[in-house]
Design a protein around this motif. Structure first.
Motif, PDB file in Angstrom:
ATOM      1  N   LEU A 156      35.624  26.476  22.257  1.00  0.00           N
ATOM      2  CA  LEU A 156      34.912  25.931  21.097  1.00  0.00           C
ATOM      3  C   LEU A 156      34.112  27.017  20.377  1.00  0.00           C
ATOM      4  N   SER A 157      33.625  27.983  21.157  1.00  0.00           N
ATOM      5  CA  SER A 157      32.844  29.057  20.535  1.00  0.00           C
ATOM      6  C   SER A 157      33.728  29.971  19.688  1.00  0.00           C
ATOM      7  N   ASN A 158      35.057  29.818  19.793  1.00  0.00           N
ATOM      8  CA  ASN A 158      35.976  30.592  18.954  1.00  0.00           C
ATOM      9  C   ASN A 158      36.050  30.054  17.530  1.00  0.00           C
ATOM     10  N   LEU A 159      35.508  28.857  17.304  1.00  0.00           N
ATOM     11  CA  LEU A 159      35.550  28.277  15.957  1.00  0.00           C
ATOM     12  C   LEU A 159      34.592  29.060  15.064  1.00  0.00           C
ATOM     13  N   GLU A 160      35.159  29.796  14.124  1.00  0.00           N
ATOM     14  CA  GLU A 160      34.355  30.663  13.283  1.00  0.00           C
ATOM     15  C   GLU A 160      35.094  31.021  12.002  1.00  0.00           C
ATOM     16  N   THR A 161      34.346  31.498  11.045  1.00  0.00           N
ATOM     17  CA  THR A 161      34.933  32.085   9.841  1.00  0.00           C
ATOM     18  C   THR A 161      34.853  33.605  10.013  1.00  0.00           C
ATOM     19  N   GLU A 162      35.199  34.343   8.985  1.00  0.00           N
ATOM     20  CA  GLU A 162      35.120  35.795   9.075  1.00  0.00           C
ATOM     21  C   GLU A 162      33.675  36.278   9.158  1.00  0.00           C
ATOM     22  N   LYS A 163      32.738  35.426   8.741  1.00  0.00           N
ATOM     23  CA  LYS A 163      31.348  35.864   8.648  1.00  0.00           C
ATOM     24  C   LYS A 163      30.396  35.184   9.624  1.00  0.00           C
ATOM     25  N   ARG A 164      30.748  34.011  10.145  1.00  0.00           N
ATOM     26  CA  ARG A 164      29.769  33.292  10.965  1.00  0.00           C
ATOM     27  C   ARG A 164      30.446  32.357  11.954  1.00  0.00           C
ATOM     28  N   LYS A 165      29.694  32.030  13.004  1.00  0.00           N
ATOM     29  CA  LYS A 165      30.129  31.016  13.958  1.00  0.00           C
ATOM     30  C   LYS A 165      29.976  29.642  13.324  1.00  0.00           C
ATOM     31  N   LEU A 166      30.954  28.791  13.537  1.00  0.00           N
ATOM     32  CA  LEU A 166      30.870  27.429  13.009  1.00  0.00           C
ATOM     33  C   LEU A 166      30.054  26.529  13.930  1.00  0.00           C
ATOM     34  N   LEU A 167      29.950  26.911  15.202  1.00  0.00           N
ATOM     35  CA  LEU A 167      29.239  26.089  16.182  1.00  0.00           C
ATOM     36  C   LEU A 167      28.430  27.010  17.087  1.00  0.00           C
ATOM     37  N   GLN A 168      27.123  26.740  17.162  1.00  0.00           N
ATOM     38  CA  GLN A 168      26.248  27.489  18.054  1.00  0.00           C
ATOM     39  C   GLN A 168      25.914  26.622  19.257  1.00  0.00           C
ATOM     40  N   LEU A 169      26.044  27.185  20.450  1.00  0.00           N
ATOM     41  CA  LEU A 169      25.873  26.420  21.679  1.00  0.00           C
ATOM     42  C   LEU A 169      24.659  26.897  22.466  1.00  0.00           C
ATOM     43  N   VAL A 170      23.895  25.938  22.979  1.00  0.00           N
ATOM     44  CA  VAL A 170      22.732  26.228  23.818  1.00  0.00           C
ATOM     45  C   VAL A 170      22.907  25.489  25.140  1.00  0.00           C
ATOM     46  N   LEU A 171      22.943  26.235  26.240  1.00  0.00           N
ATOM     47  CA  LEU A 171      23.031  25.649  27.575  1.00  0.00           C
ATOM     48  C   LEU A 171      21.663  25.701  28.233  1.00  0.00           C
ATOM     49  N   LEU A 172      21.211  24.577  28.779  1.00  0.00           N
ATOM     50  CA  LEU A 172      19.946  24.525  29.518  1.00  0.00           C
ATOM     51  C   LEU A 172      20.243  23.941  30.891  1.00  0.00           C
ATOM     52  N   GLY A 173      19.882  24.681  31.940  1.00  0.00           N
ATOM     53  CA  GLY A 173      20.210  24.184  33.264  1.00  0.00           C
ATOM     54  C   GLY A 173      19.377  24.802  34.365  1.00  0.00           C
ATOM     55  N   GLN A 174      19.581  24.311  35.567  1.00  0.00           N
ATOM     56  CA  GLN A 174      18.922  24.817  36.757  1.00  0.00           C
ATOM     57  C   GLN A 174      19.581  26.120  37.198  1.00  0.00           C
ATOM     58  N   PRO A 175      18.987  26.871  38.132  1.00  0.00           N
ATOM     59  CA  PRO A 175      19.562  28.147  38.557  1.00  0.00           C
ATOM     60  C   PRO A 175      21.012  28.063  39.022  1.00  0.00           C
ATOM     61  N   GLU A 176      21.444  26.878  39.435  1.00  0.00           N
ATOM     62  CA  GLU A 176      22.847  26.721  39.827  1.00  0.00           C
ATOM     63  C   GLU A 176      23.795  27.039  38.673  1.00  0.00           C
ATOM     64  N   LEU A 177      23.293  26.939  37.436  1.00  0.00           N
ATOM     65  CA  LEU A 177      24.123  27.289  36.280  1.00  0.00           C
ATOM     66  C   LEU A 177      24.512  28.764  36.329  1.00  0.00           C
ATOM     67  N   ASP A 178      23.566  29.633  36.670  1.00  0.00           N
ATOM     68  CA  ASP A 178      23.875  31.059  36.768  1.00  0.00           C
ATOM     69  C   ASP A 178      24.903  31.324  37.858  1.00  0.00           C
ATOM     70  N   VAL A 179      24.790  30.587  38.970  1.00  0.00           N
ATOM     71  CA  VAL A 179      25.762  30.740  40.059  1.00  0.00           C
ATOM     72  C   VAL A 179      27.158  30.365  39.567  1.00  0.00           C
ATOM     73  N   LYS A 180      27.236  29.271  38.827  1.00  0.00           N
ATOM     74  CA  LYS A 180      28.530  28.816  38.319  1.00  0.00           C
ATOM     75  C   LYS A 180      29.101  29.807  37.310  1.00  0.00           C
ATOM     76  N   LEU A 181      28.242  30.320  36.440  1.00  0.00           N
ATOM     77  CA  LEU A 181      28.709  31.254  35.407  1.00  0.00           C
ATOM     78  C   LEU A 181      29.140  32.596  35.992  1.00  0.00           C
ATOM     79  N   SER A 182      28.711  32.895  37.211  1.00  0.00           N
ATOM     80  CA  SER A 182      29.083  34.165  37.833  1.00  0.00           C
ATOM     81  C   SER A 182      30.468  34.118  38.469  1.00  0.00           C
ATOM     82  N   ARG A 183      31.084  32.959  38.487  1.00  0.00           N
ATOM     83  CA  ARG A 183      32.406  32.841  39.099  1.00  0.00           C
ATOM     84  C   ARG A 183      33.431  33.608  38.274  1.00  0.00           C
ATOM     85  N   PRO A 184      34.332  34.331  38.935  1.00  0.00           N
ATOM     86  CA  PRO A 184      35.257  35.213  38.217  1.00  0.00           C
ATOM     87  C   PRO A 184      36.181  34.485  37.241  1.00  0.00           C
ATOM     88  N   GLU A 185      36.522  33.226  37.521  1.00  0.00           N
ATOM     89  CA  GLU A 185      37.467  32.526  36.654  1.00  0.00           C
ATOM     90  C   GLU A 185      36.893  32.161  35.294  1.00  0.00           C
TER      91      GLU A 185
END
Length: 247
Positions: A156-185
């Protein structure tokens, strides 16, 4: 009886996240400032991580309140869902009507394909961009997002024009979010996050002012006495709670 005795309209220490009670202690204000500066600069992917009770949801609601009239916003409080369901939830938040497509049989209607949904979403986002409106998508409790859905967010973050992102995303979570984001896949998603902030406990010296702020917000009038807690009591609360408002 409790409310009448202290001249309060409502319970001042309810755990329900209410942006009216947002208290801009150093950590919360730093996180809010980062989000506002990054979003207004057009950054596409942001992250706030904090322990349970540190005020992530209140921060999120304060952010949405601040952006009201400035951006188009969408908010998902419970993202434990598959990629298609999250996409549908986002579209519903943005007020996009999704019509079923005709099936092979005249009387049979089918759900739109993911390709059709993404095209419909992109058309909506382009209309907002052409009108000069940024679209901000906030996801609370982001540690609960399944891996497959996290990957769909990257797309979804790929949705963009040549000049700007069409969608800005904000993730808010507990420290487990960092653990999940560190996964290689899903390492590609982690590379997309341009700004990140840690929301920690409140400093002990800020607790007395926080208590006064909560009481003043719930007060019937300006005449209500908000100096209810003696200094020693406030410091004891700070020590026992560890500076975590939700504890």
């Amino acid at each position: 009886m409790y409310l009448r005795h202290f001249s309060l309209r409502e319970a001042p220490f309810s755990i329900t996240p209410d942006s009216a009670y947002f208290y801009a202690h150093d950590g919360a204000q730093a996180a809010l400032n980062m989000l506002l500066v990054a979003l207004r600069s057009g950054e596409g992917f942001l992250k706030i991580v904090g322990e349970v009770g540190c005020g992530k949801t209140v921060l999120c609601r304060q952010l949405l309140k601040t952006l009201q009239g400035e951006c188009v916003t969408a908010y998902i409080p419970n993202p434990d869902m598959g990629p298609d369901d999250l996409l549908m939830a986002l579209m519903q938040e943005l007020g996009i009507e999704v019509s079923p497509r005709a099936g092979r049989r005249p009387a049979k209607r089918q759900a739109p394909s993911r390709y059709e949904l993404l095209n419909t979403l992109r058309d909506c986002l382009l209309q907002h961009a052409q009108a000069g409106r940024a679209v901000v998508f906030c996801i609370d409790e982001a540690q609960a997002i399944p891996l497959a859905t996290l990957e769909s967010l990257r797309l979804l973050s790929n949705l963009e024009t040549e000049k700007r992102k069409l969608l800005q995303l904000v993730l808010l979570g507990q420290p487990e979010l960092d653990v999940k984001l560190s996964r290689p896949e899903i390492r590609q998603l982690l590379q997309r996050i341009t700004f990140s902030e840690y929301l920690g406990p409140m400093a002990a010296h800020g607790v007395p002012a926080y208590l006064v702020h909560r009481l003043a917000t719930a007060a019937v009038s300006d005449a209500t006495d908000t100096q209810v807690f003696e200094p020693d009591a406030a410091q004891l609360l700070a020590r026992l709670s560890g500076g975590v408002p939700g504890w």
